[in-house]
Motif scaffolding. Structure first.
Motif, short mmCIF file in Angstrom:
data_model
loop_
_atom_site.label_atom_id
_atom_site.label_comp_id
_atom_site.label_asym_id
_atom_site.label_seq_id
_atom_site.Cartn_x
_atom_site.Cartn_y
_atom_site.Cartn_z
N GLN A 1 -89.77 69.80 23.61
CA GLN A 1 -88.86 70.74 22.95
C GLN A 1 -87.40 70.28 23.06
O GLN A 1 -86.59 70.52 22.15
CB GLN A 1 -89.03 72.14 23.53
CG GLN A 1 -88.76 72.24 25.02
CD GLN A 1 -88.88 73.66 25.54
OE1 GLN A 1 -88.91 74.62 24.76
NE2 GLN A 1 -88.96 73.82 26.85
N TYR A 2 -87.06 69.60 24.17
CA TYR A 2 -85.70 69.10 24.33
C TYR A 2 -85.47 67.86 23.46
O TYR A 2 -84.36 67.66 22.95
CB TYR A 2 -85.43 68.77 25.80
CG TYR A 2 -85.65 69.95 26.72
CD1 TYR A 2 -84.76 71.02 26.72
CD2 TYR A 2 -86.75 70.00 27.56
CE1 TYR A 2 -84.97 72.11 27.56
CE2 TYR A 2 -86.97 71.09 28.40
CZ TYR A 2 -86.07 72.14 28.39
OH TYR A 2 -86.28 73.23 29.21
N ALA A 3 -86.50 67.05 23.29
CA ALA A 3 -86.39 65.88 22.40
C ALA A 3 -86.20 66.35 20.95
O ALA A 3 -85.44 65.73 20.18
CB ALA A 3 -87.62 65.00 22.52
N ILE A 4 -86.88 67.44 20.58
CA ILE A 4 -86.73 67.97 19.22
C ILE A 4 -85.30 68.44 18.99
O ILE A 4 -84.74 68.27 17.90
CB ILE A 4 -87.73 69.13 19.00
CG1 ILE A 4 -89.17 68.62 19.07
CG2 ILE A 4 -87.48 69.80 17.66
CD1 ILE A 4 -89.54 67.63 18.02
N ILE A 5 -84.69 69.05 20.02
CA ILE A 5 -83.28 69.46 19.90
C ILE A 5 -82.41 68.24 19.63
O ILE A 5 -81.42 68.31 18.88
CB ILE A 5 -82.82 70.19 21.18
CG1 ILE A 5 -83.55 71.53 21.31
CG2 ILE A 5 -81.30 70.42 21.17
CD1 ILE A 5 -83.25 72.28 22.58
N VAL B 1 -79.89 73.40 15.02
CA VAL B 1 -79.77 73.14 16.47
C VAL B 1 -79.76 74.45 17.26
O VAL B 1 -80.44 74.58 18.28
CB VAL B 1 -78.50 72.32 16.75
CG1 VAL B 1 -78.29 72.17 18.26
CG2 VAL B 1 -78.59 70.95 16.11
N MET B 2 -78.99 75.42 16.79
CA MET B 2 -78.93 76.69 17.52
C MET B 2 -80.28 77.38 17.54
O MET B 2 -80.67 77.99 18.54
CB MET B 2 -77.88 77.61 16.87
CG MET B 2 -76.44 77.19 17.13
SD MET B 2 -76.03 77.19 18.89
CE MET B 2 -76.27 78.91 19.31
N GLY B 3 -81.02 77.30 16.42
CA GLY B 3 -82.36 77.87 16.39
C GLY B 3 -83.29 77.18 17.38
O GLY B 3 -84.12 77.83 18.03
N GLN B 4 -83.16 75.86 17.49
CA GLN B 4 -83.98 75.12 18.46
C GLN B 4 -83.62 75.49 19.89
O GLN B 4 -84.49 75.61 20.76
CB GLN B 4 -83.79 73.61 18.24
CG GLN B 4 -84.38 73.11 16.93
CD GLN B 4 -83.96 71.69 16.61
OE1 GLN B 4 -82.96 71.18 17.13
NE2 GLN B 4 -84.71 71.03 15.73
N VAL B 5 -82.32 75.69 20.16
CA VAL B 5 -81.87 76.03 21.51
C VAL B 5 -82.30 77.45 21.88
O VAL B 5 -82.87 77.69 22.96
CB VAL B 5 -80.34 75.88 21.63
CG1 VAL B 5 -79.84 76.45 22.96
CG2 VAL B 5 -79.93 74.43 21.49
N VAL B 6 -82.04 78.41 21.00
CA VAL B 6 -82.39 79.80 21.29
C VAL B 6 -83.91 79.96 21.41
O VAL B 6 -84.39 80.83 22.14
CB VAL B 6 -81.83 80.73 20.18
CG1 VAL B 6 -82.30 82.17 20.39
CG2 VAL B 6 -80.31 80.69 20.19
N GLY B 7 -84.67 79.09 20.73
CA GLY B 7 -86.12 79.17 20.79
C GLY B 7 -86.74 78.52 22.01
O GLY B 7 -87.98 78.50 22.13
#
Length: 499
Positions: free
Chosen positions: A314-318, A174-180
Protein backbone atom coordinates in the motif's frame (compact mmCIF):
# COMPACT_ATOMS: atom_id res chain seq x y z
CA UNK A 1 6.14 54.05 -7.38
CA UNK A 2 7.75 50.64 -7.95
CA UNK A 3 7.51 49.96 -4.19
CA UNK A 4 3.74 50.58 -4.37
CA UNK A 5 3.23 48.36 -7.40
CA UNK A 6 5.07 45.36 -5.93
CA UNK A 7 2.65 44.76 -3.00
CA UNK A 8 -0.26 45.28 -5.39
CA UNK A 9 1.13 42.64 -7.76
CA UNK A 10 1.61 40.25 -4.88
CA UNK A 11 -1.99 40.73 -3.75
CA UNK A 12 -3.34 40.06 -7.25
CA UNK A 13 -1.08 37.01 -7.53
CA UNK A 14 -2.60 35.72 -4.31
CA UNK A 15 -6.13 36.20 -5.64
CA UNK A 16 -5.31 34.21 -8.79
CA UNK A 17 -3.69 31.50 -6.64
CA UNK A 18 -6.74 31.39 -4.34
CA UNK A 19 -8.99 31.11 -7.39
CA UNK A 20 -6.95 28.15 -8.64
CA UNK A 21 -7.05 26.44 -5.23
CA UNK A 22 -10.75 27.08 -4.60
CA UNK A 23 -11.71 25.74 -8.02
CA UNK A 24 -9.34 22.77 -7.77
CA UNK A 25 -10.07 21.54 -4.25
CA UNK A 26 -13.72 20.89 -5.05
CA UNK A 27 -13.05 20.16 -8.72
CA UNK A 28 -10.53 17.75 -10.19
CA UNK A 29 -9.24 16.97 -6.67
CA UNK A 30 -12.59 15.25 -6.08
CA UNK A 31 -12.13 13.20 -9.26
CA UNK A 32 -8.74 11.87 -8.20
CA UNK A 33 -9.79 11.41 -4.58
CA UNK A 34 -12.93 9.40 -5.30
CA UNK A 35 -11.08 7.42 -7.96
CA UNK A 36 -8.48 6.16 -5.46
CA UNK A 37 -10.31 5.82 -2.12
CA UNK A 38 -12.51 3.00 -3.42
CA UNK A 39 -9.50 0.64 -3.62
CA UNK A 40 -8.79 0.44 0.14
CA UNK A 41 -12.23 -0.80 1.36
CA UNK A 42 -12.73 -3.34 -1.45
CA UNK A 43 -12.92 -6.43 0.78
CA UNK A 44 -14.89 -4.62 3.51
CA UNK A 45 -17.60 -3.43 1.09
CA UNK A 46 -17.84 -6.89 -0.46
CA UNK A 47 -18.31 -8.41 3.01
CA UNK A 48 -20.92 -5.78 3.85
CA UNK A 49 -22.80 -6.53 0.62
CA UNK A 50 -22.81 -10.26 1.38
CA UNK A 51 -23.90 -9.76 5.01
CA UNK A 52 -26.69 -7.39 3.99
CA UNK A 53 -28.02 -9.83 1.41
CA UNK A 54 -27.86 -12.68 3.91
CA UNK A 55 -29.75 -10.63 6.51
CA UNK A 56 -32.50 -9.94 3.98
CA UNK A 57 -32.88 -13.38 2.39
CA UNK A 58 -31.27 -15.77 4.89
CA UNK A 59 -28.77 -16.96 2.27
CA UNK A 60 -25.35 -15.59 1.33
CA UNK A 61 -24.63 -14.30 -2.14
CA UNK A 62 -22.61 -16.59 -4.44
CA UNK A 63 -19.07 -15.39 -5.01
CA UNK A 64 -19.69 -14.44 -8.63
CA UNK A 65 -22.65 -12.25 -7.63
CA UNK A 66 -20.60 -10.55 -4.91
CA UNK A 67 -18.02 -9.75 -7.59
CA UNK A 68 -20.78 -8.51 -9.90
CA UNK A 69 -22.17 -6.19 -7.22
CA UNK A 70 -18.69 -4.84 -6.56
CA UNK A 71 -18.13 -4.27 -10.27
CA UNK A 72 -21.38 -2.29 -10.40
CA UNK A 73 -20.28 -0.12 -7.47
CA UNK A 74 -16.99 0.65 -9.22
CA UNK A 75 -18.41 1.14 -12.73
CA UNK A 76 -21.19 3.49 -11.60
CA UNK A 77 -18.50 6.12 -11.02
CA UNK A 78 -17.53 6.50 -14.71
CA UNK A 79 -21.21 6.20 -15.66
CA UNK A 80 -21.98 9.15 -13.39
CA UNK A 81 -18.99 10.96 -14.87
CA UNK A 82 -20.50 10.57 -18.33
CA UNK A 83 -23.79 12.10 -17.15
CA UNK A 84 -21.83 14.91 -15.49
CA UNK A 85 -19.86 15.63 -18.66
CA UNK A 86 -23.09 15.95 -20.65
CA UNK A 87 -24.49 18.25 -17.95
CA UNK A 88 -21.39 20.47 -17.81
CA UNK A 89 -22.01 22.39 -21.05
CA UNK A 90 -25.57 23.55 -20.28
CA UNK A 91 -24.56 24.42 -16.71
CA UNK A 92 -21.56 26.47 -17.85
CA UNK A 93 -23.75 28.47 -20.25
CA UNK A 94 -26.79 29.09 -18.04
CA UNK A 95 -25.18 29.52 -14.59
CA UNK A 96 -21.66 30.58 -15.50
CA UNK A 97 -18.41 28.87 -14.67
CA UNK A 98 -18.15 29.73 -10.97
CA UNK A 99 -21.78 29.13 -10.04
CA UNK A 100 -21.71 25.78 -11.87
CA UNK A 101 -18.81 24.62 -9.69
CA UNK A 102 -20.69 25.72 -6.57
CA UNK A 103 -23.99 24.06 -7.55
CA UNK A 104 -22.05 20.93 -8.45
CA UNK A 105 -21.36 20.33 -4.74
CA UNK A 106 -24.99 19.30 -4.28
CA UNK A 107 -24.01 15.90 -5.68
CA UNK A 108 -21.10 15.56 -3.23
CA UNK A 109 -23.20 16.47 -0.18
CA UNK A 110 -25.91 13.99 -1.20
CA UNK A 111 -23.34 11.25 -1.85
CA UNK A 112 -21.59 11.83 1.49
CA UNK A 113 -24.90 11.45 3.36
CA UNK A 114 -25.64 8.21 1.52
CA UNK A 115 -22.15 6.82 2.21
CA UNK A 116 -22.15 7.83 5.85
CA UNK A 117 -25.45 6.14 6.70
CA UNK A 118 -25.24 3.15 4.35
CA UNK A 119 -24.02 0.67 6.98
CA UNK A 120 -26.55 1.78 9.62
CA UNK A 121 -29.32 1.53 7.04
CA UNK A 122 -28.03 -1.87 5.89
CA UNK A 123 -28.19 -0.78 2.25
CA UNK A 124 -25.48 -1.38 -0.34
CA UNK A 125 -27.82 0.36 -2.80
CA UNK A 126 -26.98 3.63 -1.02
CA UNK A 127 -23.31 3.04 -1.84
CA UNK A 128 -24.20 2.50 -5.49
CA UNK A 129 -26.25 5.69 -5.68
CA UNK A 130 -23.51 7.61 -3.86
CA UNK A 131 -20.89 6.42 -6.37
CA UNK A 132 -23.14 7.53 -9.22
CA UNK A 133 -23.52 10.99 -7.66
CA UNK A 134 -19.80 11.55 -7.00
CA UNK A 135 -19.25 10.49 -10.61
CA UNK A 136 -21.66 13.19 -11.79
CA UNK A 137 -19.75 15.70 -9.63
CA UNK A 138 -16.43 14.63 -11.15
CA UNK A 139 -17.82 14.78 -14.70
CA UNK A 140 -19.04 18.36 -14.24
CA UNK A 141 -15.95 19.67 -12.46
CA UNK A 142 -13.42 18.09 -14.84
CA UNK A 143 -14.97 20.03 -17.72
CA UNK A 144 -15.85 23.35 -16.10
CA UNK A 145 -12.75 23.84 -13.93
CA UNK A 146 -10.22 24.07 -16.83
CA UNK A 147 -12.69 26.30 -18.70
CA UNK A 148 -13.08 28.63 -15.70
CA UNK A 149 -9.36 28.86 -14.97
CA UNK A 150 -8.33 29.15 -18.63
CA UNK A 151 -10.74 32.05 -19.16
CA UNK A 152 -9.65 33.79 -15.93
CA UNK A 153 -5.87 33.59 -16.38
CA UNK A 154 -3.72 36.06 -18.38
CA UNK A 155 -2.49 34.64 -21.67
CA UNK A 156 1.13 34.36 -20.48
CA UNK A 157 0.01 32.11 -17.59
CA UNK A 158 -3.01 30.42 -19.17
CA UNK A 159 -1.30 27.09 -19.79
CA UNK A 160 0.20 26.86 -16.30
CA UNK A 161 -3.08 27.83 -14.64
CA UNK A 162 -5.10 25.37 -16.69
CA UNK A 163 -2.49 22.66 -15.99
CA UNK A 164 -3.28 23.04 -12.28
CA UNK A 165 -6.28 20.80 -12.95
CA UNK A 166 -3.84 17.93 -13.48
CA UNK A 167 -2.02 18.81 -10.25
CA UNK A 168 -5.24 18.65 -8.24
CA UNK A 169 -6.18 15.34 -9.89
CA UNK A 170 -2.83 13.82 -8.88
CA UNK A 171 -3.07 15.38 -5.42
CA UNK A 172 -6.52 13.84 -5.01
CA UNK A 173 -5.20 10.41 -6.01
CA UNK A 174 -2.35 10.62 -3.47
CA UNK A 175 -4.58 11.92 -0.68
CA UNK A 176 -7.09 9.16 -1.37
CA UNK A 177 -4.31 6.58 -1.15
CA UNK A 178 -3.03 8.08 2.12
CA UNK A 179 -6.44 8.41 3.80
CA UNK A 180 -7.23 4.85 2.71
CA UNK A 181 -4.31 3.39 4.67
CA UNK A 182 -5.32 0.76 7.23
CA UNK A 183 -3.91 2.98 9.98
CA UNK A 184 -6.30 5.82 9.05
CA UNK A 185 -9.74 5.20 7.47
CA UNK A 186 -8.99 1.99 5.58
CA UNK A 187 -10.01 -0.33 8.43
CA UNK A 188 -13.07 -2.59 8.50
CA UNK A 189 -15.11 -0.22 10.70
CA UNK A 190 -14.19 3.16 9.22
CA UNK A 191 -14.94 2.61 5.51
CA UNK A 192 -18.27 4.58 5.57
CA UNK A 193 -16.34 7.59 6.89
CA UNK A 194 -13.68 7.03 4.23
CA UNK A 195 -16.24 7.20 1.43
CA UNK A 196 -18.06 10.15 3.06
CA UNK A 197 -14.81 12.13 3.48
CA UNK A 198 -15.39 13.60 0.00
CA UNK A 199 -17.58 16.10 1.86
CA UNK A 200 -14.49 17.89 3.25
CA UNK A 201 -13.08 19.26 -0.07
CA UNK A 202 -16.63 20.10 -1.16
CA UNK A 203 -17.17 22.16 2.00
CA UNK A 204 -13.85 23.95 1.46
CA UNK A 205 -14.91 24.98 -2.04
CA UNK A 206 -18.33 26.16 -0.85
CA UNK A 207 -16.62 28.34 1.77
CA UNK A 208 -13.97 29.88 -0.50
CA UNK A 209 -15.14 30.07 -4.13
CA UNK A 210 -18.03 32.56 -3.55
CA UNK A 211 -15.44 35.16 -2.46
CA UNK A 212 -13.63 35.00 -5.82
CA UNK A 213 -14.52 36.48 -9.24
CA UNK A 214 -16.40 34.89 -12.12
CA UNK A 215 -14.67 34.34 -15.47
CA UNK A 216 -14.26 37.83 -17.08
CA UNK A 217 -14.72 36.30 -20.53
CA UNK A 218 -18.07 34.78 -19.56
CA UNK A 219 -19.26 38.04 -17.98
CA UNK A 220 -18.51 40.10 -21.09
CA UNK A 221 -19.14 37.77 -24.04
CA UNK A 222 -22.00 35.63 -22.70
CA UNK A 223 -23.66 38.07 -20.30
CA UNK A 224 -22.73 41.37 -21.97
CA UNK A 225 -21.88 42.90 -18.58
CA UNK A 226 -18.90 45.20 -19.20
CA UNK A 227 -18.80 46.59 -15.65
CA UNK A 228 -18.78 43.15 -14.02
CA UNK A 229 -16.09 42.00 -16.46
CA UNK A 230 -13.91 45.01 -15.64
CA UNK A 231 -14.40 44.47 -11.90
CA UNK A 232 -13.39 40.80 -12.25
CA UNK A 233 -10.32 41.75 -14.31
CA UNK A 234 -9.26 44.29 -11.68
CA UNK A 235 -9.48 41.69 -8.94
CA UNK A 236 -7.50 39.18 -10.98
CA UNK A 237 -4.95 41.52 -12.60
CA UNK A 238 -4.84 44.53 -10.29
CA UNK A 239 -5.44 48.19 -11.13
CA UNK A 240 -2.75 48.33 -13.81
CA UNK A 241 -3.30 48.88 -17.53
CA UNK A 242 -6.12 46.57 -18.59
CA UNK A 243 -6.80 48.33 -21.91
CA UNK A 244 -5.05 45.72 -24.06
CA UNK A 245 -6.82 42.72 -22.54
CA UNK A 246 -10.18 44.50 -22.50
CA UNK A 247 -9.73 45.41 -26.16
CA UNK A 248 -9.06 41.77 -27.01
CA UNK A 249 -12.20 40.72 -25.13
CA UNK A 250 -14.24 43.39 -26.91
CA UNK A 251 -12.98 42.17 -30.29
CA UNK A 252 -13.96 38.61 -29.47
CA UNK A 253 -17.32 39.84 -28.19
CA UNK A 254 -17.93 41.74 -31.44
CA UNK A 255 -16.99 38.64 -33.46
CA UNK A 256 -19.41 36.53 -31.40
CA UNK A 257 -22.24 39.04 -31.67
CA UNK A 258 -25.30 37.38 -33.14
CA UNK A 259 -23.92 33.88 -32.59
CA UNK A 260 -25.26 31.27 -30.23
CA UNK A 261 -23.53 28.59 -28.23
CA UNK A 262 -22.87 25.57 -30.40
CA UNK A 263 -24.38 22.22 -29.59
CA UNK A 264 -22.07 19.19 -29.26
CA UNK A 265 -23.17 17.49 -32.48
CA UNK A 266 -22.64 20.73 -34.43
CA UNK A 267 -18.92 20.57 -33.75
CA UNK A 268 -18.68 17.57 -36.06
CA UNK A 269 -20.64 19.28 -38.84
CA UNK A 270 -18.58 22.45 -39.35
CA UNK A 271 -15.46 22.34 -41.46
CA UNK A 272 -14.18 25.40 -39.58
CA UNK A 273 -13.83 23.17 -36.49
CA UNK A 274 -12.41 20.10 -38.24
CA UNK A 275 -8.82 20.37 -36.95
CA UNK A 276 -9.97 21.20 -33.42
CA UNK A 277 -12.46 18.33 -33.16
CA UNK A 278 -10.02 15.80 -34.65
CA UNK A 279 -7.34 16.84 -32.16
CA UNK A 280 -9.79 16.63 -29.29
CA UNK A 281 -10.99 13.14 -30.23
CA UNK A 282 -7.56 11.68 -31.07
CA UNK A 283 -5.64 13.07 -28.09
CA UNK A 284 -8.53 12.72 -25.65
CA UNK A 285 -8.84 9.03 -26.57
CA UNK A 286 -5.06 8.54 -26.45
CA UNK A 287 -4.90 9.86 -22.88
CA UNK A 288 -7.31 7.18 -21.64
CA UNK A 289 -6.10 4.37 -23.93
CA UNK A 290 -2.36 4.90 -23.40
CA UNK A 291 -2.23 2.33 -20.60
CA UNK A 292 -1.55 4.51 -17.57
CA UNK A 293 -4.53 3.12 -15.68
CA UNK A 294 -3.49 -0.42 -16.59
CA UNK A 295 0.00 0.19 -15.19
CA UNK A 296 -1.61 1.33 -11.93
CA UNK A 297 -3.72 -1.84 -11.93
CA UNK A 298 -0.71 -4.07 -12.65
CA UNK A 299 1.55 -2.35 -10.12
CA UNK A 300 0.40 -4.27 -7.03
CA UNK A 301 0.99 -7.67 -8.66
CA UNK A 302 4.45 -6.61 -9.87
CA UNK A 303 5.35 -5.34 -6.41
CA UNK A 304 4.10 -8.59 -4.91
CA UNK A 305 6.16 -10.72 -7.32
CA UNK A 306 9.21 -8.57 -6.67
CA UNK A 307 9.07 -9.58 -3.01
CA UNK A 308 7.58 -6.42 -1.50
CA UNK A 309 5.82 -7.54 1.73
CA UNK A 310 2.03 -7.53 1.46
CA UNK A 311 1.71 -5.01 4.29
CA UNK A 312 4.09 -2.61 2.49
CA UNK A 313 2.48 -2.72 -0.95
CA UNK A 314 0.00 0.00 0.00
CA UNK A 315 2.94 2.35 0.64
CA UNK A 316 4.52 1.46 -2.72
CA UNK A 317 1.20 2.29 -4.40
CA UNK A 318 1.29 5.73 -2.74
CA UNK A 319 4.69 6.17 -4.39
CA UNK A 320 3.13 5.73 -7.84
CA UNK A 321 0.56 8.44 -7.18
CA UNK A 322 3.29 10.72 -5.81
CA UNK A 323 5.21 10.32 -9.08
CA UNK A 324 2.28 11.67 -11.08
CA UNK A 325 1.86 14.55 -8.64
CA UNK A 326 5.55 15.47 -8.92
CA UNK A 327 5.57 15.58 -12.70
CA UNK A 328 2.24 17.45 -12.81
CA UNK A 329 3.85 20.21 -10.74
CA UNK A 330 6.97 20.22 -12.93
CA UNK A 331 4.99 20.39 -16.18
CA UNK A 332 2.89 23.24 -14.75
CA UNK A 333 6.09 25.21 -14.15
CA UNK A 334 7.67 24.56 -17.57
CA UNK A 335 4.63 24.52 -19.90
CA UNK A 336 4.87 28.23 -20.75
CA UNK A 337 8.55 27.82 -21.58
CA UNK A 338 8.60 24.66 -23.67
CA UNK A 339 5.03 24.68 -25.00
CA UNK A 340 2.19 22.16 -25.23
CA UNK A 341 3.44 20.18 -28.21
CA UNK A 342 6.86 19.42 -26.69
CA UNK A 343 5.31 18.13 -23.47
CA UNK A 344 2.86 15.89 -25.34
CA UNK A 345 5.42 14.50 -27.80
CA UNK A 346 8.00 13.99 -25.06
CA UNK A 347 5.48 12.36 -22.71
CA UNK A 348 4.15 9.87 -25.27
CA UNK A 349 7.65 9.07 -26.59
CA UNK A 350 8.97 8.32 -23.10
CA UNK A 351 5.89 6.23 -22.34
CA UNK A 352 6.58 4.18 -25.47
CA UNK A 353 10.17 3.65 -24.34
CA UNK A 354 9.33 2.60 -20.77
CA UNK A 355 6.37 0.49 -21.89
CA UNK A 356 8.63 -1.48 -24.24
CA UNK A 357 11.19 -2.11 -21.50
CA UNK A 358 8.37 -3.05 -19.12
CA UNK A 359 7.13 -5.69 -21.57
CA UNK A 360 10.61 -7.15 -22.04
CA UNK A 361 11.15 -7.25 -18.26
CA UNK A 362 7.90 -9.17 -17.72
CA UNK A 363 8.82 -11.68 -20.43
CA UNK A 364 12.26 -12.34 -18.90
CA UNK A 365 11.23 -12.49 -15.24
CA UNK A 366 11.30 -16.33 -15.15
CA UNK A 367 14.86 -16.43 -16.52
CA UNK A 368 16.28 -13.39 -14.75
CA UNK A 369 14.65 -12.61 -11.37
CA UNK A 370 16.25 -9.14 -11.26
CA UNK A 371 14.05 -8.04 -14.18
CA UNK A 372 11.15 -7.69 -11.72
CA UNK A 373 12.98 -4.75 -10.18
CA UNK A 374 13.45 -3.34 -13.67
CA UNK A 375 9.68 -3.69 -14.17
CA UNK A 376 9.11 -1.81 -10.91
CA UNK A 377 11.39 1.00 -12.09
CA UNK A 378 9.52 1.12 -15.42
CA UNK A 379 6.19 1.52 -13.61
CA UNK A 380 7.45 4.63 -11.83
CA UNK A 381 9.15 5.97 -14.98
CA UNK A 382 6.03 5.38 -17.06
CA UNK A 383 3.79 7.25 -14.61
CA UNK A 384 6.34 10.08 -14.44
CA UNK A 385 6.27 10.34 -18.25
CA UNK A 386 2.47 10.36 -18.29
CA UNK A 387 2.42 13.20 -15.80
CA UNK A 388 4.87 15.27 -17.85
CA UNK A 389 2.50 15.83 -20.75
CA UNK A 390 -0.65 13.81 -21.48
CA UNK A 391 -2.06 14.01 -17.93
CA UNK A 392 -2.32 17.79 -17.88
CA UNK A 393 -1.95 19.15 -21.41
CA UNK A 394 -4.80 17.07 -22.87
CA UNK A 395 -7.26 18.62 -20.43
CA UNK A 396 -6.66 22.16 -21.67
CA UNK A 397 -7.17 21.41 -25.38
CA UNK A 398 -10.91 22.07 -25.24
CA UNK A 399 -10.25 25.42 -23.56
CA UNK A 400 -7.58 26.67 -25.96
CA UNK A 401 -8.59 25.24 -29.34
CA UNK A 402 -12.23 26.38 -29.32
CA UNK A 403 -13.77 29.85 -29.19
CA UNK A 404 -16.26 31.10 -26.59
CA UNK A 405 -19.32 29.81 -28.48
CA UNK A 406 -17.92 26.31 -29.02
CA UNK A 407 -15.97 25.84 -25.77
CA UNK A 408 -18.80 24.46 -23.57
CA UNK A 409 -19.82 21.95 -26.25
CA UNK A 410 -16.18 20.95 -26.76
CA UNK A 411 -15.80 20.31 -23.04
CA UNK A 412 -18.92 18.14 -23.15
CA UNK A 413 -17.50 16.08 -26.02
CA UNK A 414 -14.08 15.79 -24.37
CA UNK A 415 -15.59 14.79 -21.02
CA UNK A 416 -18.01 12.26 -22.48
CA UNK A 417 -15.20 10.72 -24.54
CA UNK A 418 -12.92 10.47 -21.51
CA UNK A 419 -15.49 8.74 -19.32
CA UNK A 420 -16.56 6.31 -22.05
CA UNK A 421 -12.93 5.34 -22.70
CA UNK A 422 -12.28 5.02 -18.95
CA UNK A 423 -15.25 2.69 -18.65
CA UNK A 424 -14.17 0.59 -21.66
CA UNK A 425 -10.58 0.28 -20.43
CA UNK A 426 -11.76 -0.76 -16.96
CA UNK A 427 -14.11 -3.29 -18.50
CA UNK A 428 -11.68 -4.73 -21.02
CA UNK A 429 -8.38 -4.66 -19.15
CA UNK A 430 -8.88 -7.96 -17.25
CA UNK A 431 -9.58 -9.73 -20.56
CA UNK A 432 -6.55 -8.10 -22.24
CA UNK A 433 -4.35 -9.17 -19.33
CA UNK A 434 -5.64 -12.74 -19.51
CA UNK A 435 -5.34 -13.00 -23.30
CA UNK A 436 -1.95 -11.32 -23.80
CA UNK A 437 -0.25 -12.14 -20.48
CA UNK A 438 3.18 -10.48 -20.48
CA UNK A 439 2.42 -8.75 -23.81
CA UNK A 440 -0.59 -6.95 -22.37
CA UNK A 441 1.01 -3.57 -22.96
CA UNK A 442 1.63 -3.97 -26.70
CA UNK A 443 -1.76 -2.45 -27.75
CA UNK A 444 -1.11 0.54 -25.47
CA UNK A 445 2.30 1.05 -27.07
CA UNK A 446 0.59 1.60 -30.41
CA UNK A 447 -1.65 4.26 -28.85
CA UNK A 448 1.38 6.10 -27.39
CA UNK A 449 3.15 6.09 -30.76
CA UNK A 450 0.04 7.42 -32.53
CA UNK A 451 -0.37 10.15 -29.89
CA UNK A 452 3.20 11.37 -30.38
CA UNK A 453 2.99 11.29 -34.21
CA UNK A 454 -0.38 13.09 -34.36
CA UNK A 455 0.83 15.82 -32.00
CA UNK A 456 3.97 16.36 -34.04
CA UNK A 457 2.17 16.56 -37.38
CA UNK A 458 -1.20 18.18 -36.70
CA UNK A 459 -1.46 19.97 -33.33
CA UNK A 460 -0.67 23.71 -33.49
CA UNK A 461 1.27 25.35 -30.64
CA UNK A 462 -0.86 27.71 -28.52
CA UNK A 463 1.79 28.96 -26.09
CA UNK A 464 1.59 32.72 -25.44
CA UNK A 465 -1.25 33.34 -27.92
CA UNK A 466 -4.60 34.99 -27.30
CA UNK A 467 -7.77 33.02 -27.99
CA UNK A 468 -8.36 35.14 -31.07
CA UNK A 469 -4.85 34.47 -32.44
CA UNK A 470 -5.34 30.73 -31.87
CA UNK A 471 -8.69 30.84 -33.65
CA UNK A 472 -7.25 32.69 -36.65
CA UNK A 473 -4.38 30.20 -36.96
CA UNK A 474 -6.78 27.27 -36.84
CA UNK A 475 -8.93 28.96 -39.47
CA UNK A 476 -5.91 29.11 -41.76
CA UNK A 477 -5.21 25.42 -41.14
CA UNK A 478 -8.82 24.43 -41.83
CA UNK A 479 -9.11 26.67 -44.92
CA UNK A 480 -5.58 26.90 -46.34
CA UNK A 481 -6.75 28.39 -49.67
CA UNK A 482 -9.18 30.94 -48.31
CA UNK A 483 -8.73 34.40 -46.87
CA UNK A 484 -7.99 34.66 -43.18
CA UNK A 485 -10.85 35.27 -40.78
CA UNK A 486 -12.07 34.25 -37.35
CA UNK A 487 -13.64 30.82 -37.03
CA UNK A 488 -16.66 31.93 -35.06
CA UNK A 489 -18.45 34.10 -37.65
CA UNK A 490 -21.99 32.96 -38.35
CA UNK A 491 -25.07 34.16 -40.20
CA UNK A 492 -27.35 33.11 -37.35
CA UNK A 493 -28.66 35.89 -35.14
CA UNK A 494 -29.56 34.13 -31.89
CA UNK A 495 -28.75 34.88 -28.26
CA UNK A 496 -25.30 33.54 -27.37
CA UNK A 497 -26.57 31.86 -24.22
CA UNK A 498 -29.37 29.91 -25.87
CA UNK A 499 -29.05 26.16 -25.32
Amino acid sequence: MEDELEPRTQIQGRILLLTICAAGIGGTFQFGYNLSIINAPTSHIQEFTNETWQARTGEPLPDHLVLLMWSLIVSLYPLGGLFGALLAGPLAITLGRKKSLLVNNIFVVSAAILFGFSRKAGSFEMIMLGRLLVGVNAGVSMNIQPMYLGESAPKELRGAVAMSSGIFTALGIVMGQVVGLRELLGGPQAWPLLLASCLVPGALQLASLPLLPESPRYLLIDCGDTEACLAALRRLRGSGDLAGELEELEEERAACQGCRARRPWELFQHRALRRQVTSLVVLGSAMELCGNDSVYAYASSVFRKAGVPEAKIQYAIIGTGSCELLTAVVSCVVIERVGRRVLLIGGYSLMTCWGSIFTVALCLQSSFPWTLYLAMACIFAFILSFGIGPAGVTGILATELFDQMARPAACMVCGALMWIMLFLVGLGFPFIMEALSHFLYVPFLGVCVCGAIYTGLFLPETKGKTFQEISEELHRLNFPRRAQGPTWRSLEVIQSTEL
